[in-house]
Design a protein around this motif. Structure first.
Motif, PDB file in Angstrom:
ATOM      1  N   THR A   1     -18.190  13.459  13.925  1.00  0.00           N
ATOM      2  CA  THR A   1     -18.230  14.105  15.254  1.00  0.00           C
ATOM      3  C   THR A   1     -18.097  15.613  15.214  1.00  0.00           C
ATOM      4  N   GLY A   2     -17.707  16.259  13.980  1.00  0.00           N
ATOM      5  CA  GLY A   2     -17.529  17.585  14.123  1.00  0.00           C
ATOM      6  C   GLY A   2     -15.943  17.831  14.048  1.00  0.00           C
ATOM      7  N   ARG A   3     -15.013  16.835  14.647  1.00  0.00           N
ATOM      8  CA  ARG A   3     -13.626  16.975  14.559  1.00  0.00           C
ATOM      9  C   ARG A   3     -13.090  16.364  13.268  1.00  0.00           C
ATOM     10  N   THR A   4     -11.782  16.815  13.013  1.00  0.00           N
ATOM     11  CA  THR A   4     -10.937  16.503  11.896  1.00  0.00           C
ATOM     12  C   THR A   4      -9.658  16.036  12.444  1.00  0.00           C
ATOM     13  N   ARG A   5      -9.171  15.187  11.636  1.00  0.00           N
ATOM     14  CA  ARG A   5      -7.911  14.629  11.835  1.00  0.00           C
ATOM     15  C   ARG A   5      -6.856  14.669  10.813  1.00  0.00           C
ATOM     16  N   SER A   6      -5.610  15.152  10.827  1.00  0.00           N
ATOM     17  CA  SER A   6      -4.420  15.379   9.741  1.00  0.00           C
ATOM     18  C   SER A   6      -4.036  14.007   9.663  1.00  0.00           C
ATOM     19  N   VAL A   7      -3.955  13.453   8.337  1.00  0.00           N
ATOM     20  CA  VAL A   7      -3.357  12.306   7.813  1.00  0.00           C
ATOM     21  C   VAL A   7      -2.386  12.430   6.867  1.00  0.00           C
ATOM     22  N   GLU A   8      -1.375  11.581   6.994  1.00  0.00           N
ATOM     23  CA  GLU A   8      -0.284  11.650   5.855  1.00  0.00           C
ATOM     24  C   GLU A   8      -0.915  11.320   4.528  1.00  0.00           C
ATOM     25  N   THR A   9      -0.293  11.770   3.520  1.00  0.00           N
ATOM     26  CA  THR A   9      -0.719  11.358   2.007  1.00  0.00           C
ATOM     27  C   THR A   9       0.596  11.109   1.339  1.00  0.00           C
ATOM     28  N   GLY A  10       0.340  10.271   0.152  1.00  0.00           N
ATOM     29  CA  GLY A  10       1.448  10.092  -0.755  1.00  0.00           C
ATOM     30  C   GLY A  10       1.034   9.581  -2.100  1.00  0.00           C
ATOM     31  N   GLU A  11       1.748   9.481  -2.949  1.00  0.00           N
ATOM     32  CA  GLU A  11       1.547   9.270  -4.406  1.00  0.00           C
ATOM     33  C   GLU A  11       2.124   7.902  -4.769  1.00  0.00           C
ATOM     34  N   LEU A  12       1.602   6.837  -5.049  1.00  0.00           N
ATOM     35  CA  LEU A  12       2.221   5.409  -5.294  1.00  0.00           C
ATOM     36  C   LEU A  12       2.379   5.540  -6.722  1.00  0.00           C
ATOM     37  N   THR A  13       3.789   5.372  -6.817  1.00  0.00           N
ATOM     38  CA  THR A  13       4.150   5.184  -8.292  1.00  0.00           C
ATOM     39  C   THR A  13       4.623   4.008  -8.683  1.00  0.00           C
ATOM     40  N   PRO A  14       4.246   3.210  -9.393  1.00  0.00           N
ATOM     41  CA  PRO A  14       4.721   1.827  -9.842  1.00  0.00           C
ATOM     42  C   PRO A  14       5.892   2.147 -10.846  1.00  0.00           C
ATOM     43  N   SER A  15       6.611   1.118 -11.290  1.00  0.00           N
ATOM     44  CA  SER A  15       7.623   0.897 -12.359  1.00  0.00           C
ATOM     45  C   SER A  15       7.081  -0.017 -13.301  1.00  0.00           C
ATOM     46  N   GLY A  16       7.843   0.034 -14.319  1.00  0.00           N
ATOM     47  CA  GLY A  16       7.322  -1.051 -15.416  1.00  0.00           C
ATOM     48  C   GLY A  16       6.061  -0.668 -16.203  1.00  0.00           C
ATOM     49  N   ASP A  17       5.560  -1.702 -17.059  1.00  0.00           N
ATOM     50  CA  ASP A  17       4.392  -1.575 -17.692  1.00  0.00           C
ATOM     51  C   ASP A  17       3.599  -2.845 -17.659  1.00  0.00           C
ATOM     52  N   GLY A  18       2.395  -2.656 -18.146  1.00  0.00           N
ATOM     53  CA  GLY A  18       1.409  -3.994 -18.117  1.00  0.00           C
ATOM     54  C   GLY A  18       1.549  -4.636 -16.788  1.00  0.00           C
ATOM     55  N   LEU A  19       1.611  -6.032 -16.750  1.00  0.00           N
ATOM     56  CA  LEU A  19       1.267  -6.793 -15.819  1.00  0.00           C
ATOM     57  C   LEU A  19       2.471  -6.401 -14.527  1.00  0.00           C
ATOM     58  N   LEU A  20       3.830  -6.228 -15.081  1.00  0.00           N
ATOM     59  CA  LEU A  20       4.745  -5.568 -14.162  1.00  0.00           C
ATOM     60  C   LEU A  20       4.546  -4.677 -13.454  1.00  0.00           C
ATOM     61  N   TRP A  21       3.686  -3.251 -14.074  1.00  0.00           N
ATOM     62  CA  TRP A  21       3.048  -2.188 -13.412  1.00  0.00           C
ATOM     63  C   TRP A  21       2.363  -2.448 -12.233  1.00  0.00           C
TER      64      TRP A  21
END
Length: 533
Positions: free
Chosen positions: A264-284
């Motif tokens: 439309t020519g307009r913009t919108r500010s949106v939140e951003t974030g980093e998703l950081t898992p724990s563990g490894d393999g399937l648990l990650w």
């Protein structure tokens, strides 16, 4: 009769049965040290001490210095037995001690010699090697034991209460007979004590463990859901949800797809974030899925753009927070370098890739298949090769596939985040179907063209599966609460069909146990869930 007693912990820790140690664990690793410390704690636990006393009563001649058995449950499998505790790395029991009448899938408690039905968990009998003098116990007492020794008819509170009252009465009658009619240390007294010890062993544990009722064999989908729910419980109890670390907001174009896909020519500010898992393999991956679920269940008026690092790339995920029509929120996996817009059409996702974007930027099951087919024609790479590369990424999510598959890297990451994060965030047990689907493709029994179409084999393809997946998870919970489940959705039916295709010996839990084993996720072995008995 002898009851096997384990050697002291300091002698056991150095031994591992073939294939029982978690892959990648060195004998001197910190994790193994922790397991050894835990073993020492178990040696002194009240339950183990109590079972040791029961075992001693069944085998008065056992050496008093022998350490108590820790892993007392064994399942009949093929020509031998396997431990119910899949983390057990000690020796298998002496073959001479295993009940010769033990049947496939039955479970034997080697501390008490109780044998349980693998399907129901109910006691079936207490194994006993006949000894001279057994017949000296009055026939009426032996008859009572024979009837009670077949175990309770059900695991309900009422049935178990009545069953235990009868066992208590028999125990008291044996005590009375020994005191009145048997001389101390006589053969009669020893026979009575042996029988009483067997009664006490049964009283101690008439049911293997608390578990939901097995659905009737006609309800195959419910049985499959029961197997999947048990596997999910074992996996997710070890999962810490991934963390959502806020980052600087970003501006995105605004579209209104009720009129046009053009900005439309307009913009919108949106939140951003980093998703950081724990563990490894399937648990990650499970951690990432749970983190995404938690992020979507928050109120996010303008939506949020999360990024998940997979290999050397970052996959964006558009999140629409919870609302009245979406009580658990919603989310969509987006392309690596795709244009992202905010759609003001209330019937759309919110953050998404506009329709004006090129096909290389679009993320959906039909588009996955189109992009995959085109790249395969150009690069001459077969499905099994790609599926195997994705399975390696499941085990090592921070490592890219081989360089010779560089042109596929972005697509494989996006497909994995869809199958291993977005879909399990809606229906947690489908993470197993994602791995099993990749295994089927890697083996060459099926291809991506079988899995990805709207009516494909993968459970979450096609319209309405986001809602159906969430319903399927609720049905699993109801089964574990012994509540009537809803009619199966198409997601549950596809999950069932996959377990039937991949099961060994008709056990719907078998492919799930294998996935857990391959990823080093130990615990109590999954319940035997027969397909048709």
């Amino acid at each position: 009769m002898r009851t096997q007693m384990a050697r002291p912990a300091q002698e056991r820790t150095g031994e591992r049965a073939p294939g029982m140690m978690r892959p990648g664990l060195a004998a001197d690793s910190p994790h193994v040290s922790q397991l050894r410390a835990r073993q020492g704690e178990l040696d002194q636990s009240p339950r183990v001490r109590e079972l040791s006393r029961v075992g001693t009563s069944l085998n008065p001649g056992a050496p008093a210095s022998a350490a108590p058995i820790q892993r007392m449950d064994w399942r009949k499998q093929g020509g031998g037995v396997v431990p119910e505790d899949t983390t057990h790395g000690g020796p298998a029991p002496d073959l001479l001690l295993i009940p010769p009448t033990l049947e496939e899938h039955q479970i034997w408690d080697d501390a008490t010699n109780n044998v349980y039905d693998g399907e129901t968990g109910l006691l079936r009998y207490n194994h006993h090697v006949p000894q001279a003098g057994d017949e000296l116990v009055p026939e009426d007492l032996r008859t009572q034991f024979t009837a009670l020794g077949e175990g309770p008819s059900a695991s309900s509170k009422g049935v178990l209460k009545s069953y235990l009252l009868k066992l208590n009465t028999l125990s008291k009658n044996l005590t009375s007979w020994i005191a009145k009619d048997a001389l101390p240390d006589s053969e009669e007294a020893m026979a009575g004590l042996r029988l009483k010890a067997r009664v006490e062993a049964i009283k101690h544990r008439p049911v293997l463990r608390d578990q939901p009722n097995l659905p009737p064999k006609e309800n195959e989908s419910a049985r499959a859901s029961l197997a999947l729910g048990g596997a999910a419980d074992r996996l997710y109890r070890n999962v810490v949800p991934g963390t959502d670390t806020p980052e600087a907001p970003t501006n995105v174009d605004v579209i209104d797809s009720t009129d046009s896909e053009v900005p439309t020519g307009r913009t919108r500010s949106v939140e951003t974030g980093e998703l950081t898992p724990s563990g490894d393999g399937l648990l990650w991956w499970a951690s990432a899925a749970q983190g995404l679920r938690q992020a979507a269940e928050k109120e996010i008026p303008g939506g949020k753009l999360l990024h998940l690092a997979v290999g050397s790339g970052k996959v964006p995920i558009g999140v629409k927070g919870k609302s009245k029509p979406l009580p658990k929120g919603e989310f969509i996996v987006l392309g690596h370098d795709a244009p992202i817009a905010y759609d003001e059409n209330p019937n759309q996702q919110g953050l998404r890739t506009p329709g004006t974007a090129g096909p290389q930027h679009k993320v959906s099951y039909p588009e996955f298949l189109n992009r995959l087919s085109q790249l395969q024609k150009m690069e001459d790479v077969a499905d099994p090769v790609l599926a195997q590369a994705m399975l390696e990424m499941v085990k090592n999510p921070t490592v890219d596939p081989p360089d010779e598959l560089a042109s596929f890297h972005a697509l494989l990451r996006e497909m994995l985040v869809t199958w291993m994060v977005a879909e399990p965030a809606r229906h947690r047990s489908v993470i197993f179907n994602s791995v099993l689907s990749l295994q089927e493709i890697a083996r060459g029994t099926h291809g991506f063209a079988d899995m990805l179409p709207d009516n494909g084999l993968y459970p979450m393809t096609g319209g309405g599966t986001a809602r159906a997946g969430r319903q399927a998870e609720e049905s699993e919970k109801k089964l574990f609460e012994n509540k009537p489940s809803s009619p199966p959705t198409k997601v549950e039916n596809r999950q069932k069909e996959q377990l039937k295709r991949t099961a060994t010996g008709g056990d719907l839990s078998s492919p799930l146990e294998q996935v857990l084993f391959e990823h080093g996720i130990g615990g109590t072995r999954l319940r035997y869930v027969p397909q048709d008995s």
